[in-house]
Structures are given as structure tokens and as C-alpha cells.
Design an enzyme around this catalytic site. Sequence first.
Site, mmCIF file in Angstrom:
data_model
loop_
_atom_site.group_PDB
_atom_site.id
_atom_site.type_symbol
_atom_site.label_atom_id
_atom_site.label_comp_id
_atom_site.label_asym_id
_atom_site.label_seq_id
_atom_site.Cartn_x
_atom_site.Cartn_y
_atom_site.Cartn_z
ATOM 1 N N ARG A 28 0.826 -1.206 0.000
ATOM 2 C CA ARG A 28 0.000 0.000 0.000
ATOM 3 C C ARG A 28 0.861 1.258 0.000
ATOM 4 O O ARG A 28 0.343 2.378 0.000
ATOM 5 C CB ARG A 28 -0.921 -0.003 1.228
ATOM 6 C CG ARG A 28 -2.024 -1.032 1.086
ATOM 7 C CD ARG A 28 -2.985 -1.036 2.243
ATOM 8 N NE ARG A 28 -4.125 -1.905 1.929
ATOM 9 C CZ ARG A 28 -4.977 -2.374 2.811
ATOM 10 N NH1 ARG A 28 -4.841 -2.052 4.093
ATOM 11 N NH2 ARG A 28 -5.968 -3.159 2.446
ATOM 12 N N GLU A 40 -1.087 -8.786 -5.554
ATOM 13 C CA GLU A 40 -2.414 -9.341 -5.811
ATOM 14 C C GLU A 40 -2.356 -10.827 -6.130
ATOM 15 O O GLU A 40 -3.214 -11.597 -5.692
ATOM 16 C CB GLU A 40 -3.098 -8.582 -6.953
ATOM 17 C CG GLU A 40 -3.495 -7.154 -6.614
ATOM 18 C CD GLU A 40 -4.460 -7.085 -5.433
ATOM 19 O OE1 GLU A 40 -5.125 -8.092 -5.110
ATOM 20 O OE2 GLU A 40 -4.545 -6.004 -4.823
ATOM 21 N N GLN A 45 -6.383 -16.288 -2.924
ATOM 22 C CA GLN A 45 -6.685 -17.435 -2.061
ATOM 23 C C GLN A 45 -5.671 -17.588 -0.930
ATOM 24 O O GLN A 45 -5.382 -18.698 -0.485
ATOM 25 C CB GLN A 45 -6.748 -18.728 -2.890
ATOM 26 C CG GLN A 45 -7.890 -18.739 -3.869
ATOM 27 C CD GLN A 45 -9.231 -18.772 -3.175
ATOM 28 O OE1 GLN A 45 -9.659 -19.789 -2.661
ATOM 29 N NE2 GLN A 45 -9.918 -17.623 -3.135
ATOM 30 N N THR A 46 -5.084 -16.484 -0.523
ATOM 31 C CA THR A 46 -4.023 -16.540 0.475
ATOM 32 C C THR A 46 -4.191 -15.382 1.444
ATOM 33 O O THR A 46 -4.387 -14.238 1.017
ATOM 34 C CB THR A 46 -2.644 -16.444 -0.218
ATOM 35 O OG1 THR A 46 -2.556 -17.462 -1.208
ATOM 36 C CG2 THR A 46 -1.516 -16.607 0.787
ATOM 37 N N LEU A 83 4.263 -21.718 -0.617
ATOM 38 C CA LEU A 83 3.092 -20.829 -0.646
ATOM 39 C C LEU A 83 1.856 -21.490 -1.240
ATOM 40 O O LEU A 83 0.732 -21.098 -0.950
ATOM 41 C CB LEU A 83 3.427 -19.555 -1.440
ATOM 42 C CG LEU A 83 2.471 -18.375 -1.311
ATOM 43 C CD1 LEU A 83 2.235 -17.996 0.145
ATOM 44 C CD2 LEU A 83 3.000 -17.171 -2.068
ATOM 45 N N TYR A 123 -10.731 -10.433 -11.199
ATOM 46 C CA TYR A 123 -10.430 -9.789 -9.923
ATOM 47 C C TYR A 123 -9.128 -9.007 -9.987
ATOM 48 O O TYR A 123 -9.070 -7.810 -9.670
ATOM 49 C CB TYR A 123 -10.358 -10.801 -8.768
ATOM 50 C CG TYR A 123 -9.663 -10.164 -7.593
ATOM 51 C CD1 TYR A 123 -10.351 -9.270 -6.787
ATOM 52 C CD2 TYR A 123 -8.297 -10.349 -7.373
ATOM 53 C CE1 TYR A 123 -9.706 -8.591 -5.769
ATOM 54 C CE2 TYR A 123 -7.643 -9.680 -6.364
ATOM 55 C CZ TYR A 123 -8.355 -8.805 -5.560
ATOM 56 O OH TYR A 123 -7.705 -8.117 -4.586
ATOM 57 N N ASP A 141 -13.984 -10.183 -4.810
ATOM 58 C CA ASP A 141 -13.257 -11.308 -4.226
ATOM 59 C C ASP A 141 -14.139 -11.948 -3.152
ATOM 60 O O ASP A 141 -15.314 -11.616 -3.036
ATOM 61 C CB ASP A 141 -11.923 -10.831 -3.638
ATOM 62 C CG ASP A 141 -12.133 -10.027 -2.376
ATOM 63 O OD1 ASP A 141 -13.235 -9.448 -2.222
ATOM 64 O OD2 ASP A 141 -11.236 -9.985 -1.521
ATOM 65 N N CYS A 195 -16.399 -7.803 8.828
ATOM 66 C CA CYS A 195 -17.505 -8.638 8.310
ATOM 67 C C CYS A 195 -16.940 -10.006 7.949
ATOM 68 O O CYS A 195 -17.016 -10.463 6.813
ATOM 69 C CB CYS A 195 -18.158 -7.966 7.103
ATOM 70 S SG CYS A 195 -19.760 -8.662 6.633
ATOM 71 N N CYS A 202 -20.679 -7.423 14.252
ATOM 72 C CA CYS A 202 -21.823 -6.594 13.873
ATOM 73 C C CYS A 202 -22.031 -5.417 14.831
ATOM 74 O O CYS A 202 -22.540 -4.372 14.426
ATOM 75 C CB CYS A 202 -23.084 -7.449 13.790
ATOM 76 S SG CYS A 202 -23.015 -8.679 12.466
ATOM 77 N N CYS A 205 -20.165 -2.519 13.613
ATOM 78 C CA CYS A 205 -20.261 -2.319 12.167
ATOM 79 C C CYS A 205 -20.906 -0.991 11.796
ATOM 80 O O CYS A 205 -22.052 -0.719 12.163
ATOM 81 C CB CYS A 205 -21.056 -3.460 11.525
ATOM 82 S SG CYS A 205 -21.208 -3.281 9.739
ATOM 83 N N CYS A 211 -27.741 -3.000 6.669
ATOM 84 C CA CYS A 211 -27.575 -4.434 6.440
ATOM 85 C C CYS A 211 -28.889 -5.188 6.614
ATOM 86 O O CYS A 211 -29.421 -5.311 7.721
ATOM 87 C CB CYS A 211 -26.518 -4.988 7.406
ATOM 88 S SG CYS A 211 -26.122 -6.726 7.124
#
Length: 356
Positions: A28, A40, A45-46, A83, A123, A141, A195, A202, A205, A211
Site C-alpha cells: 500500500r 495481488e 486465495q491466500t 506458498l 479480480y 473477491d 464482516c 456486527c 459495524c 444491512c
Amino acid sequence: MTESFDYFVISKTLQCWYEQNKRELPWRETKDPYAIWISEVILQQTRVNQGYDYYLRFIRRFPNVKALAKASEDDVLKQWQGLGYYSRAHNLHAAAKQIEEIFHGEFPKKYSDILSLKGIGEYTAAAIMSIAYREPFAVIDGNVLRVISRLFMIEEPVNSVRGKKKIAAIAHAILDPQHPEIHNQAIMDFGATLCKPKQPKCNDCPLQVHCLAFAKNVVSEYPVKNKSTKITNRYFHYFHIIHNDHTYLCKREANDIWKNLYEFPLIETSKPSTFIELQNTASFTRLFGANHDILFTHQSHVKHILSHQIIYADFYKVEIPDSENFSLPDKFQKIPAEYITDFPVSRLIHKYMENY
DNA sequence: AATACGGGGAA
DNA sequence: TTCCCAGTATT
């Protein structure tokens, strides 16, 4: 009108929450599309914690497209070792070469061009477009699926085509086109830390009033999902051959688990097999012939669990007298013992090597 | 539309 | 144990 206003409030609320609660992460700190891309793919999936160190090491070793493109396949796989989903590393390498050849070494800026790269799907293409170039593409995702499915109580399974289309439409509708990079990272961080799949917070949130699932007290029932496929059992028998301080490794070439990683000579059986039963197979004879001077020692029996299969592995130490004339077909590489750690291997093989 | 593809962490 | 993770490619 009222609907689009509601969507705008949702995005603004997410962005506000994000500014207060976002995680500080190395990818970032940059707008370099190459670095964003690597992060990315690592995070496919990690979980962030699992990929964090891999990202730092990968970027240090391959700082840009050119460095990655000219690296060897084994070097790239070696950086990826442990990995999982190793086709990601293979595709990353291939895509770097695509960028060199097709896009003259410059990371593409068009969505369709980015999507054409190996290992980049909808994605990742949307993530790069929004985060690196601040273009209005909504990412979808696992986090986004869950958040939207709860907010709007989507009844269609999120892993069905209808469910995905429905959620995609909402994902695009709530995107703030002025700040797509903040919106996308906000909704993903929100899904990952607040979430969550289990025990969502919640009470804390900021989207509680929006929601539908919370209003009906059915948050835990979302996202609706079709049940997953069942797992299969496999039985591997590995032979750690020792001959003149050398051993043999073989590259997995088939479309199967651990493609392009190395391993010891292997016999796979469809059922559990004892060593005696193994000896009577044609595979065994192909490896070791009828040589009687070879000493086989059973080293370990390991249960290795993957997402969709369980591998029961037996490791045998195979000691061949130095004087013996022994060789295997060309697909088996003869390796000096001290070099075996240079080869990318699966977690299963790595653990064996550690203990040996 | 389904399935294959890793490994690890959380509950 | 079960779930599922900043998904993609193949069948």
C-alpha cells in the site's frame, strides 16, 4: 435516485471506516503496477499474514518486470516454495515475458490488455486498474461476495453464476468512481477484519443500519453457498536414493498437484501398499530392476492434507553400494546431496528433507 | 457449470 | 474437524 444515494452512503461509510482502521501493508506504499500485481497474485486465495514475507522477498529478488522475465523458472518457483498454488508462480513468470515481448517491457494500462496476461483474471485486473491507475473498476473477491451477500441478503448461492452476476451488479453500483482504489481496498479490508465469515463484529459495524441480514438477525446464514466437492485419498511412496553421495530428483510435469516442483522418485498406488506389495509392481522393477544389493529402509509415514485430497506418503531410504553400477532414466536428475535444497519442492518433500 | 489447484489459520 | 482465504485455468 434514493437507491443510488444509499449506495453512495455505503461507499463513503466504508471509506471512512477504512481511513480509521486500515492495515499498514507494504504494497500500500506504492503505485507501481508491477508491485501491485505481485501482491495481488500472492494474495489470491491466500491470507495477508501468509503472503506478507513472500511479497517482501519476491520484490527484493525480482524488483521489476525485466528481472522477473529473465529469471529461471526454477528460481521463480524456489521463491514461491511453500506458498501453494504453484501455477501462480509459473504464470507470473510467463506474464513477465508477455509484458517484455508484447508490451515492450511496460506494464499495460488497458483492462483488456491486463486481463490477457497469464494468471490474471477479472479480480486481479480490476485490482490493478483501480489501485495502480485509479480507474473505476470494482473488485469482486471472497470478501466482497460476503459483504454484499449480507448487506442485500442475496439468496442465490455466491458460487453460482446467477449469484455472482447479481453481486457483480451491486458491486459496480456501489463503487465510488471518484475513489475506486480506496473503495475497493476498504470493502476488502472491511470483509477481512470486521464482516468476517465467522463471528462478524456486527456490534462495531458502521454499515449495520444498511444491512438487511442484520435487520432480520440472519447474518450467520450468509453468504449462501453450494457445498464443496469431496476429498480423495492418494498413496505416495517416495524413494530417497543414496548412491555415491548423490540422490535423484524428478520434476512433476503432469497437470496435477505440485506441477513443476521436484520430488524423489515416486510410485503412486490407488490403495495403501506395503513394501512387499510395492516390490511386485512394474513401477518398482523399472526403478530398481532385480538388484539385490540395495538396502531399503522405511523412514517415515506422513499424512499430508490438501484442500481436496489427503496424501498418505511413505518415505524409503534406498542405499546403493558405491561400487554398484546404478542409473535411472533421463527424466530423473542425478543430484549431489548438497544441492538438493536448490530445487523447488512441495511442503511434503521439504519437511522430509528437514528431518533427514 | 464443475473441478483442480496448496497451505495455513481460526473456531 | 470444518471453513475459507485480496482467484484462475481447464474441462
